[in-house]
Write an enzyme that holds these catalytic residues in place. Sequence first.
Site, PDB file in Angstrom:
ATOM      1  N   ASP A  18       1.175  -1.214   0.185  1.00 32.83           N
ATOM      2  CA  ASP A  18      -0.232  -0.116  -0.097  1.00 32.83           C
ATOM      3  C   ASP A  18       1.080   1.094  -0.292  1.00 32.83           C
ATOM      4  OD1 ASP A  18      -2.531   0.957   0.151  1.00 32.83           O
ATOM      5  OD2 ASP A  18      -1.891   2.174   2.328  1.00 32.83           O
ATOM      6  N   GLU A  20       0.839   5.246   0.758  1.00 32.21           N
ATOM      7  CA  GLU A  20       0.030   7.097   1.143  1.00 32.21           C
ATOM      8  C   GLU A  20       1.094   7.982   0.352  1.00 32.21           C
ATOM      9  OE1 GLU A  20      -1.942   6.451   3.344  1.00 32.21           O
ATOM     10  OE2 GLU A  20      -1.625   4.522   3.686  1.00 32.21           O
ATOM     11  N   HIS A 161      -4.088   4.924   8.786  1.00 33.71           N
ATOM     12  CA  HIS A 161      -4.380   4.546   7.895  1.00 33.71           C
ATOM     13  C   HIS A 161      -3.090   4.683   7.130  1.00 33.71           C
ATOM     14  CE1 HIS A 161      -5.956   4.387   4.168  1.00 33.71           C
ATOM     15  NE2 HIS A 161      -5.192   6.138   3.557  1.00 33.71           N
ATOM     16  N   ASP A 166      -2.126  -0.750   7.390  1.00 35.51           N
ATOM     17  CA  ASP A 166      -3.331  -0.997   5.494  1.00 35.51           C
ATOM     18  C   ASP A 166      -3.044  -2.651   4.459  1.00 35.51           C
ATOM     19  OD1 ASP A 166      -4.414   0.803   5.952  1.00 35.51           O
ATOM     20  OD2 ASP A 166      -4.220   2.547   5.087  1.00 35.51           O
TER      21      ASP A 166
END
Length: 337
Positions: A18, A20, A161, A166
């Site tokens: 994942d 960001e 998050h 995640d």
Amino acid sequence: MPDSSDTPLDALDFVAFDTETTGCTAASGRMVEIGAVRFRSDGVELDRFQCLINPLRTIPWAVTRIHGITDAMVRDCPSESDVLPRFLRFLGDPATTVLMAHNAAFDLSFVGAALGRCGIEPPEHDVIDTVRLSRRRAPELPSHSLRSLVRCFGIGSTTDHRGLSDSIDLMRIYLRLIARPPAIETVGELFQFARPSRMKSYLEQSLRRSSRPTLSRGWWRASSLTDDSLPRRERWDRRNAVPQSPPENSSGADDSCEDTVPTESSRIVAQQITALIAAGKSISLVYDGGRNAGQRRNVTPVKLVTVTEVAYLFAYCHLDRKQKQFRLDRIREIVCE
């Protein structure tokens, strides 16, 4: 790529990853973190990867509110050119490793753009999109966002998050999905539910999509609003519009497209939605328009666009079970799922 469709899942490693970012489009945004977890289909975790990245630009406050990563946190961190080679080494051998991401096109578009800037050749791994897997294996669920699946499957998770947390949630969701009767046991069975793409070709396709205008039904020209475009009023001009008017039978939450200068409240809403799109989150909103005016509805946001100076959210509406458009200045309330 695994040698045969009969290859048992137990013979492979899997990497859930994942990213960001600073915004919702790879054309203007940058990664601020990559997280990943390597595991086997029996649930054994093999390794973890987490690294903050200095994007060499300011992180918008609306995005920081989602993932919690601030400018101060990344100021002394390595750049993408330093982090990417380490990440690619973590991915391992394409012949024995399958990658996965939730809404893979988003994460891969950012990874691909960074690889291109650094002059690094994309790897040959197969990658599956777990949104597609979830829709095929759990079609009864009302939403397939990561947070919704965490709640539906009762997965103990932190509220962070972040890239690694995640990725760990995604690993657990994947294991739940393949264990559902009839259980998935081979690569061929997995790929029937979630058709794989080569990471290299996926990246190339994602980059082509992100670099060209999006056309829909031939009457409007969509331009995704990035974090850089939100604060300045002059960005909301006619350069993103075409002279034609929308057809009378165009479906949506609101068919009017009169000339309107976006209000301050709509700019704030746009900032919030931009951050939520970047985070891959679904939202609940109250909308003053359409047949169900004032009724709360769950939607999965797709993009922000302007049409003759009116800002719209294009999203899949779970109440009406179709994609609709919502004027930002008529959205009364937004709640993140």
